[in-house]
Scaffold this motif. Structure first.
Motif, PDB file in Angstrom:
ATOM      1  N   ASP A 162       0.850  -1.178   0.000  1.00 23.91           N
ATOM      2  CA  ASP A 162       0.000   0.000   0.000  1.00 23.91           C
ATOM      3  C   ASP A 162       0.888   1.230   0.000  1.00 23.91           C
ATOM      4  N   LYS A 163       0.331   2.333  -0.441  1.00 24.38           N
ATOM      5  CA  LYS A 163       1.111   3.558  -0.611  1.00 24.38           C
ATOM      6  C   LYS A 163       1.108   4.370   0.682  1.00 24.38           C
ATOM      7  N   SER A 164       1.573   3.746   1.772  1.00 26.19           N
ATOM      8  CA  SER A 164       1.690   4.454   3.047  1.00 26.19           C
ATOM      9  C   SER A 164       3.037   5.156   3.088  1.00 26.19           C
ATOM     10  N   ILE A 165       3.018   6.417   3.484  1.00 22.20           N
ATOM     11  CA  ILE A 165       4.241   7.215   3.396  1.00 22.20           C
ATOM     12  C   ILE A 165       4.328   8.205   4.553  1.00 22.20           C
ATOM     13  N   ALA A 166       5.550   8.448   5.002  1.00 18.29           N
ATOM     14  CA  ALA A 166       5.812   9.443   6.036  1.00 18.29           C
ATOM     15  C   ALA A 166       6.848  10.431   5.515  1.00 18.29           C
ATOM     16  N   VAL A 167       6.663  11.698   5.850  1.00 18.39           N
ATOM     17  CA  VAL A 167       7.613  12.740   5.458  1.00 18.39           C
ATOM     18  C   VAL A 167       8.331  13.207   6.715  1.00 18.39           C
ATOM     19  N   LEU A 168       9.617  12.891   6.824  1.00 23.99           N
ATOM     20  CA  LEU A 168      10.382  13.247   8.017  1.00 23.99           C
ATOM     21  C   LEU A 168      10.721  14.741   8.008  1.00 23.99           C
ATOM     22  N   PRO A 169      10.991  15.327   9.171  1.00 17.58           N
ATOM     23  CA  PRO A 169      11.390  16.743   9.224  1.00 17.58           C
ATOM     24  C   PRO A 169      12.626  16.993   8.357  1.00 17.58           C
ATOM     25  N   PHE A 170      12.585  18.034   7.552  1.00 14.89           N
ATOM     26  CA  PHE A 170      13.712  18.368   6.690  1.00 14.89           C
ATOM     27  C   PHE A 170      14.815  19.046   7.518  1.00 14.89           C
ATOM     28  N   ARG A 171      16.038  18.727   7.180  1.00 14.33           N
ATOM     29  CA  ARG A 171      17.180  19.347   7.865  1.00 14.33           C
ATOM     30  C   ARG A 171      17.417  20.749   7.309  1.00 14.33           C
ATOM     31  N   ASN A 172      17.733  21.664   8.207  1.00 14.09           N
ATOM     32  CA  ASN A 172      18.009  23.045   7.824  1.00 14.09           C
ATOM     33  C   ASN A 172      19.508  23.209   7.599  1.00 14.09           C
ATOM     34  N   LEU A 173      19.896  23.411   6.346  1.00 11.00           N
ATOM     35  CA  LEU A 173      21.314  23.551   6.011  1.00 11.00           C
ATOM     36  C   LEU A 173      21.761  25.008   5.969  1.00 11.00           C
ATOM     37  N   SER A 174      20.832  25.926   6.241  1.00 13.12           N
ATOM     38  CA  SER A 174      21.174  27.346   6.194  1.00 13.12           C
ATOM     39  C   SER A 174      21.967  27.738   7.434  1.00 13.12           C
ATOM     40  N   ASN A 175      22.734  28.767   7.306  1.00  9.45           N
ATOM     41  CA  ASN A 175      23.477  29.287   8.450  1.00  9.45           C
ATOM     42  C   ASN A 175      22.549  29.970   9.452  1.00  9.45           C
ATOM     43  N   ASP A 176      21.389  30.403   8.955  1.00 11.39           N
ATOM     44  CA  ASP A 176      20.436  31.132   9.787  1.00 11.39           C
ATOM     45  C   ASP A 176      19.450  30.152  10.419  1.00 11.39           C
ATOM     46  N   SER A 177      19.500  30.029  11.748  1.00  8.91           N
ATOM     47  CA  SER A 177      18.589  29.108  12.441  1.00  8.91           C
ATOM     48  C   SER A 177      17.143  29.573  12.352  1.00  8.91           C
ATOM     49  N   ASN A 178      16.927  30.854  12.035  1.00  7.81           N
ATOM     50  CA  ASN A 178      15.567  31.363  11.907  1.00  7.81           C
ATOM     51  C   ASN A 178      14.846  30.817  10.675  1.00  7.81           C
ATOM     52  N   GLN A 179      15.594  30.135   9.802  1.00  9.63           N
ATOM     53  CA  GLN A 179      14.974  29.571   8.606  1.00  9.63           C
ATOM     54  C   GLN A 179      14.324  28.220   8.875  1.00  9.63           C
ATOM     55  N   ALA A 180      14.302  27.796  10.140  1.00 10.89           N
ATOM     56  CA  ALA A 180      13.669  26.511  10.476  1.00 10.89           C
ATOM     57  C   ALA A 180      12.211  26.495  10.033  1.00 10.89           C
ATOM     58  N   TYR A 181      11.562  27.664  10.129  1.00 14.98           N
ATOM     59  CA  TYR A 181      10.154  27.738   9.719  1.00 14.98           C
ATOM     60  C   TYR A 181       9.995  27.378   8.253  1.00 14.98           C
ATOM     61  N   PHE A 182      11.005  27.754   7.428  1.00 16.99           N
ATOM     62  CA  PHE A 182      10.919  27.513   5.990  1.00 16.99           C
ATOM     63  C   PHE A 182      11.005  26.018   5.692  1.00 16.99           C
ATOM     64  N   CYS A 183      11.920  25.337   6.380  1.00 20.55           N
ATOM     65  CA  CYS A 183      12.049  23.879   6.200  1.00 20.55           C
ATOM     66  C   CYS A 183      10.759  23.182   6.608  1.00 20.55           C
ATOM     67  N   ASP A 184      10.210  23.600   7.749  1.00 21.86           N
ATOM     68  CA  ASP A 184       8.971  22.981   8.212  1.00 21.86           C
ATOM     69  C   ASP A 184       7.818  23.285   7.260  1.00 21.86           C
ATOM     70  N   GLY A 185       7.819  24.507   6.704  1.00 22.59           N
ATOM     71  CA  GLY A 185       6.745  24.887   5.791  1.00 22.59           C
ATOM     72  C   GLY A 185       6.772  24.093   4.498  1.00 22.59           C
ATOM     73  N   ILE A 186       7.969  23.925   3.924  1.00 20.26           N
ATOM     74  CA  ILE A 186       8.097  23.140   2.691  1.00 20.26           C
ATOM     75  C   ILE A 186       7.668  21.702   2.941  1.00 20.26           C
ATOM     76  N   ARG A 187       8.144  21.148   4.034  1.00 20.41           N
ATOM     77  CA  ARG A 187       7.791  19.766   4.370  1.00 20.41           C
ATOM     78  C   ARG A 187       6.284  19.611   4.563  1.00 20.41           C
ATOM     79  N   GLU A 188       5.670  20.560   5.271  1.00 23.51           N
ATOM     80  CA  GLU A 188       4.240  20.451   5.537  1.00 23.51           C
ATOM     81  C   GLU A 188       3.424  20.533   4.253  1.00 23.51           C
ATOM     82  N   GLU A 189       3.841  21.392   3.320  1.00 21.03           N
ATOM     83  CA  GLU A 189       3.085  21.517   2.073  1.00 21.03           C
ATOM     84  C   GLU A 189       3.250  20.289   1.184  1.00 21.03           C
ATOM     85  N   ILE A 190       4.447  19.685   1.197  1.00 19.57           N
ATOM     86  CA  ILE A 190       4.623  18.423   0.467  1.00 19.57           C
ATOM     87  C   ILE A 190       3.686  17.372   1.052  1.00 19.57           C
TER      88      ILE A 190
END
Length: 676
Positions: free
Chosen positions: A134-162
């Motif tokens: 069956d097509k069961s799938i999980a999307v794990l939290p994306f790692r933030n490779l940016s130098n700016d820790s404030n970009q964590a929201y962006f990684c979470d946002g991209i992951r959530e929309e996928i």
């Protein structure tokens, strides 16, 4: 019977004579090879999703035409294509040399067998559970490779929309965001995570954001075998954020051989806003509402970002939906009962519906808006029915339905809906916590503790499960070491901290400890959560009254009256302040005013409107009657509270000092015995 067999035999002989069987054999082999070729070249050449469907339909039509032509015509050496003669004249027709046909037929048959074997044997030797997975799938939290820790929201946002895009594909069973948050920095293997989440596929990735460029790396993994199915490592411009999400979702579907319908493709490719900056503000808002500590501070930040999003794009329906739900939540949780807050929720809801009536996500949020702002179950259910059509197997929607059952007091239905949600997303800590609440309110205390413990194991940082673990113990066995241990995990700023420790200390008879707790200046006003608003002087007065220190009790009751009379004027529609003011009046022997205030709280939020949040008014009415000496009326309320599922029990009434005067009453003792 024999006649039927003869007819079938004659038909078979005629099919062979007319070479129909040979044509079908050769055609089938050719069709197999064509389909395999299309499957091989579809990805490298970027063929559209409908290519395989088109080829299958084309080959089926071709087969029908070939069978008809082979029945009517034949290939004759020297004469070419001629019409096949009937059985009566068959002997007059020159025989056709059949060696070439036989060779071709044998080769075709061998090809068919080989292709079937090559397709079946790998499946036979696949690990258990992977045949037709069956097509069961999980999307794990994306790692933030940016130098700016404030970009964590962006990684979470991209992951959530996928994740949201995958949820729009009916063939997929997608694990919720909260069920995978625990793997943010895990050292567990993919196979271990897959087993815990009960999924066959896992998507992981990382995002680097520098200036206006996004570097995205994602890979899809078979969770059973740890085999890498697909990966991509590309650079996008920041404004291409919508393309990123939709292309990843479509690539996953293609790799897992899911053919998307035109409607699904349209849903995935639809852009929520034309402005990337508005979308970034929206993602920041979503980031704050998903923080583990459900605090007013985080929701204020979320509202600020959603508001910024709609200021950039005045037609951003999703952001307006979030605003409507968030403003309404402030009313529901009693953070702000002002008319201006309600007006903001109403205006945002109207605009969200105007620009996003076709978006299921908007209807999901509008359902919450009607629940939180008005407890309007009819409108709420209407919007969630619309949302369900576009969001199949969506965990958020299942949770929403559960919360509706909560407000209606339908605890068995509530339990079933969260059990169903857990089957889809077994490692979602919040779902187990919610299920624990259902068991607790249904007085199934052992099951409640199991569910709450599971939630704590999955997310040890969440606050509510520790409080509910203690509260479940209070109504099951009374305040004890287990409930005390649970409360030790609460942060002092958590809204249930003071109420939890106050009840624990008085329940164990530690009255000096309870008074010391009230003297702690780190908790300024007193109990202030979505169900109770009790100033410190009133909490202290209950203790002094129990200890028969009437002078100190009267002094604290009067302090409480002064505080609460102002509050009732400031927020006249908040039942919590009317409840507390009624108890304060009872403490200074203003009996009629006491009952009037508590009954006013019942009018503002009756059990018929909310079967959960209406409980405190009934409970406080029992306390008020106890305080003014109307014991039979108090016992009427207690008997009523014990007659239907809720968070109270006879055990609670035995240790809560506010009911102490009732303990020697024969009817109280009878109630305790009958309820055990």
């Amino acid at each position: 019977m024999s006649g039927d067999l003869n007819n079938l035999s004659n038909l078979w002989q005629e099919l062979k004579r007319r070479k129909v069987v040979r044509v079908i054999t050769v055609y089938a082999a050719s069709a197999f090879m064509i389909l395999e070729l299309v499957d091989i070249i579809s990805e490298p050449f970027g063929l559209p999703e409908w290519t395989v469907k088109f080829v299958v339909i084309f080959l089926v039509i071709g087969l029908i035409i070939s069978v008809l032509l082979s029945w009517i015509y034949d290939i004759h050496p020297g004469k070419g294509i001629i019409k096949t003669k009937s059985t009566d004249n068959a002997e007059e027709q020159d025989p056709v040399t059949s060696n070439s046909w036989k060779i071709i037929s044998y080769i075709s048959f061998a090809v068919i067998v080989a292709l079937i074997v090559l397709n079946i044997i790998p499946r036979i030797f696949q690990p258990d559970g992977l045949t037709n997975p069956d097509k069961s799938i999980a999307v794990l939290p994306f790692r933030n490779l940016s130098n700016d820790s404030n970009q964590a929201y962006f990684c979470d946002g991209i992951r959530e929309e996928i994740l949201n895009h995958l949820n729009k594909i009916e063939a997929f069973s997608v694990r919720s965001r909260t069920s995978t948050d625990q793997y943010r920095n895990t050292a567990k293997t993919i196979t271990a995570i897959g087993e815990e989440l009960n999924v066959n596929y896992i998507l992981e990735g990382s995002i680097g954001l520098e200036s206006n460029q996004l570097k995205i790396w994602v890979q899809l993994i078979n969770a059973k075998t740890d085999e890498h199915i697909w990966s991509d490592d590309i650079i996008y411009e920041k404004h291409q954020v919508f393309t990123i999400q939709s292309e990843i979702a479509k690539s996953i579907a293609k790799k897992l051989k899911v053919i998307l319908s035109p409607e699904e493709i349209q849903k995935i490719e639809k852009k929520p806003t034309a402005d990337p900056d508005a979308y970034q503000a929206y993602m920041r808002g979503r980031y704050y509402i998903h923080q583990p500590h459900y605090t007013q501070k985080n929701w204020n930040l979320a509202i600020q970002y959603f508001q910024h999003a709609v200021e950039i794009d005045s037609g951003f329906a999703l952001a307006y939906g979030e605003l409507a739900s968030a403003h309404a939540l402030f009313r529901y949780l009693r953070w702000d009962l002002s008319e201006s807050r309600l007006k903001k929720a109403d205006e945002a809801a109207a605009i969200a519906l105007e620009f996003g009536s076709e978006l299921p996500e908007v209807h999901l949020k509008l359902g919450y808006y009607h629940l939180y702002a008005y407890r309007d179950h009819k409108q709420m259910e209407t919007h969630w029915e619309i949302a369900e059509k576009g969001l199949p197997n969506n965990i958020e929607l299942l949770k929403a339905k559960g919360y509706n059952y909560e407000s209606l007091g339908k605890w068995e239905e509530y339990i079933k809906i969260f059990q169903k949600a857990i089957e889809i997303s077994p490692n979602d800590a919040e779902l187990h916590s919610d299920l624990g609440n259902g068991f607790w309110f249904s007085r199934r205390y052992s099951e409640a503790e199991d569910a709450i413990n599971k939630s704590i194991t999955l997310n040890p940082d969440a606050q509510w499960p520790y409080f509910s673990k203690a509260a479940n113990m209070w109504v099951w066995k009374g305040p004890n070491k287990s409930s005390r241990s649970a409360l030790q995990h609460l942060d002092v700023e958590y809204e249930w901290y003071l109420w939890g420790w106050y009840l624990q200390e008085i329940g164990e008879g530690n009255f000096n400890a309870a008074l010391d707790l009230l003297a702690d200046t780190s908790v300024l006003w007193g109990v202030n959560n979505k169900m109770w608003a009790i100033p410190k002087p009133l909490l202290a007065a209950f203790i002094y009254q129990h200890l028969n220190d009437n002078e100190l009790a009267l002094k604290e009751f009067n302090k409480a009256v002064a505080i609460l009379e102002k509050k009732v004027i400031e927020v006249p529609d908040d039942p919590r302040y009317h409840n507390s003011l009624g108890l304060a009046y009872a403490g200074i022997s203003l009996k009629e005013l006491a009952i009037k205030e508590v009954k006013r709280a019942e009018e503002l939020l009756p059990l018929s409107v909310d079967a959960l949040y209406g409980i405190p008014a009934v409970m406080d009415l029992a306390i008020a009657y106890t305080m003014i000496g109307e014991f039979d009326l108090a016992l009427d309320q207690i008997e009523y509270l014990l007659s239907f599922p809720n968070f109270l029990s006879t055990v609670w009434f035995e240790w809560d000092i506010r009911f102490s005067p009732l303990k020697t009453h024969p009817r109280f003792e009878e109630l305790i015995v009958l309820s055990q």
